[in-house]
Write an enzyme that holds these catalytic residues in place. Structure first.
Site, mmCIF file in Angstrom:
data_model
loop_
_atom_site.group_PDB
_atom_site.id
_atom_site.type_symbol
_atom_site.label_atom_id
_atom_site.label_comp_id
_atom_site.label_asym_id
_atom_site.label_seq_id
_atom_site.Cartn_x
_atom_site.Cartn_y
_atom_site.Cartn_z
ATOM 1 N N SER A 2 -13.329 -4.653 59.305
ATOM 2 C CA SER A 2 -11.972 -4.521 58.769
ATOM 3 C C SER A 2 -11.891 -4.620 57.256
ATOM 4 C CB SER A 2 -11.067 -5.569 59.404
ATOM 5 O OG SER A 2 -11.517 -6.855 59.048
ATOM 6 N N HIS A 36 -10.535 -2.744 65.576
ATOM 7 C CA HIS A 36 -10.153 -1.713 64.596
ATOM 8 C C HIS A 36 -10.679 -0.342 65.011
ATOM 9 C CE1 HIS A 36 -8.396 -4.610 61.847
ATOM 10 N NE2 HIS A 36 -9.388 -5.414 62.216
ATOM 11 N N LYS A 63 -2.962 -4.533 67.756
ATOM 12 C CA LYS A 63 -3.070 -3.635 66.595
ATOM 13 C C LYS A 63 -2.605 -2.232 67.023
ATOM 14 C CE LYS A 63 -6.828 -6.418 64.633
ATOM 15 N NZ LYS A 63 -6.051 -7.426 63.916
HETATM 16 N N1 PLP Z 1 -11.590 -9.200 65.957
HETATM 17 C C1 PLP Z 1 -11.326 -8.483 64.843
HETATM 18 C C2 PLP Z 1 -12.379 -7.577 64.292
HETATM 19 C C3 PLP Z 1 -10.078 -8.593 64.212
HETATM 20 O O1 PLP Z 1 -9.809 -7.891 63.106
HETATM 21 C C4 PLP Z 1 -9.102 -9.466 64.774
HETATM 22 C C5 PLP Z 1 -7.780 -9.642 64.139
HETATM 23 O O2 PLP Z 1 -7.608 -9.692 62.975
HETATM 24 C C6 PLP Z 1 -9.429 -10.182 65.925
HETATM 25 C C7 PLP Z 1 -10.678 -10.021 66.498
HETATM 26 C C8 PLP Z 1 -8.433 -11.074 66.570
HETATM 27 O O3 PLP Z 1 -7.500 -10.293 67.256
HETATM 28 P P1 PLP Z 1 -6.129 -10.920 67.787
HETATM 29 O O4 PLP Z 1 -5.135 -10.722 66.694
HETATM 30 O O5 PLP Z 1 -5.812 -10.174 69.029
HETATM 31 O O6 PLP Z 1 -6.400 -12.357 68.049
#
Ligand code: PLP
Length: 420
Positions: free
Chosen positions: A208, A236, A267
């Site tokens: 990200s 992502h 997302k």
């Molecule tokens: N994994 C990644 C790569 C993320 O970017 C995020 C959120 O920012 C998460 C996991 C966590 O996701 P959630 O918002 O569903 O807890």
């Protein structure tokens, strides 16, 4: 009763007023917390929250003014967060199934919509089964400990998301960290890990901060050579990467080689909340028995389930939304490059505008907002020192005009601050 309330009001301690705990320990804690907060401010890493007074979308109104702001910093890649059909599905689920379950799944927290959504997620990813969590953070926190023992090993990209790092910390497996997307280093670590019973390579599908995509083909080849399993976090990627939006594994042609996928419903898939694991049925069955965030946390609320379920329906009907996002991403990336900016990553809607200097990233982001463009600057410790950037995220619901206005504002602001 009214007398007590009146006396409290006179003393400024009316019902509802915050009560400070008394005592030496509470005072000591307060001093320590205040000093820690001061350190964060002093280090220039304080994260403030802008308050939005409208729905999530390409155009926002900020609390206390600021209407017509063009938003380039949500993970709302497909614009489904405020899609009318997604909202309608949430309202219908809310009315039919109630506000929430007041229960974890295995006590009395499973409704037909939870089972339907799990089946739909598995079908979308072409996997055997799926399990829902309150978030992908929880899915990542719950998988490694349930799956891996001290006899096993996990090999993790050094830039993996914090939730993968935390999930791995919670498990007792042997831990190896390989350099970011460095296949030579991964191979060295896989060789070292041969002594363990089971090896699991864990990586974000798309990272990200950089908008770069894990070299899954090479990872899967190495995994095959050294008899390892592959886990990817597709937060992502789900919904928009690959010819039919299945994700990084589809994009890189390795859907049959990746064993486990964790992803988010918060997302691209409607943006409400929730996460999941999808993969082999016995793994999902085991997670239902052993995964602590699943066992000890409330079921997903029906409205949230309704949103995600409708988002998946829309994506399984047509790939038009994802294609529109890809075209806008291409427009932004090519116009910014032509203007003289360096954009990290390739073809991903996360478009980090690389600036290097932390102060420059921060003042430019502020100046962009003055021109009605909402973007966020990232600097150390979120990204490495000297690699400060402004991260722009493109959505299917941006218009071409929104994209062009963003590029124009960057060009003006970049010239003003000497970035071009
Ligand atoms: N994994 C990644 C790569 C993320 O970017 C995020 C959120 O920012 C998460 C996991 C966590 O996701 P959630 O918002 O569903 O807890």
């Amino acid at each position: 009763m009214w007398r007590i309330a009146a006396v409290r009001a006179l003393r400024g301690g009316g019902a509802g007023a915050p009560r400070a705990a008394s005592g030496a320990a509470a005072a000591q804690l307060r001093r320590r917390l205040e000093s820690e907060l001061e350190d964060i401010r002093g280090a220039g890493t304080w994260k403030s929250e802008r308050v939005i007074a409208s729905r999530q979308g390409p155009h926002l109104r900020l609390a206390g003014g600021g209407a017509g702001i063009i938003n380039f910093c949500a993970n709302n890649y497909l614009g489904l967060s405020s899609h009318p059909e997604v909202i309608r599905a949430a309202v219908e689920a809310l009315e039919k199934f109630g506000a929430g379950l007041s229960s974890v799944r295995f006590i009395c927290g499973t409704q037909s919509i939870h089972k339907d959504l799990e089946e739909k997620i598995a079908r979308f990813h072409q996997r055997e089964d799926a399990i829902l969590y309150a978030s992908c953070f929880d899915a990542n926190a719950g998988i490694f400990e349930a799956l891996l023992t001290p006899e096993d090993a996990v090999l993790s990209d050094e830039l993996n998301h914090a939730s993968i790092i935390d999930g791995i910390r919670l498990c007792k497996a042997n831990k190896y960290r390989y350099k970011h997307m460095d296949m030579q280093d991964l191979e060295v670590k896989l060789k070292e890990a041969q002594k363990h019973r089971l090896r699991l390579v864990a990586t974000d599908g798309a990272f990200s901060m950089d908008g770069d995509i894990a070299p899954l083909r090479e990872i899967c080849q190495l995994a095959q050579k050294y008899d390892a399993l592959v886990f990817i976090d597709e937060c992502h990627a789900t919904g928009f990467l690959g010819p039919s939006g299945r994700g990084t594994d589809e994009l890189l042609g390795v859907m049959d080689k990746v064993t486990i996928i964790n992803s988010t419903l918060g997302k691209a898939l409607g943006g409400a909340a929730g996460g999941y694991t999808t993969g082999p049925k016995p793994l999902i069955d085991l997670l239902r028995q052993r995964s602590r965030p699943y066992l000890f946390s409330n079921s997903l609320p029906p409205a949230v389930v309704g949103c995600a379920s409708k988002a998946l329906d829309l994506l399984m009907e047509s790939n038009a939304i994802a294609q529109s996002m890809a075209a806008k991403t291409q427009r932004f990336r090519s116009k910014m490059a032509a203007a003289g900016f360096t954009i990290s990553g390739k073809d991903h809607p996360i478009c980090p505008v690389m600036l290097g200097d932390a102060r420059l990233a921060s003042v430019m982001a502020e100046d962009m907002l003055n021109r009605g463009i909402y973007v966020i600057g990232f600097s150390y410790p979120v990204v490495p020192k000297g690699k400060a950037r402004i991260r722009v995220q493109i959505s299917a619901v941006h218009s071409d005009e929104d994209i062009d206005r963003c590029v124009e504002a960057f060009t003006e602001v970049g010239r003003k601050h000497g970035a071009l």
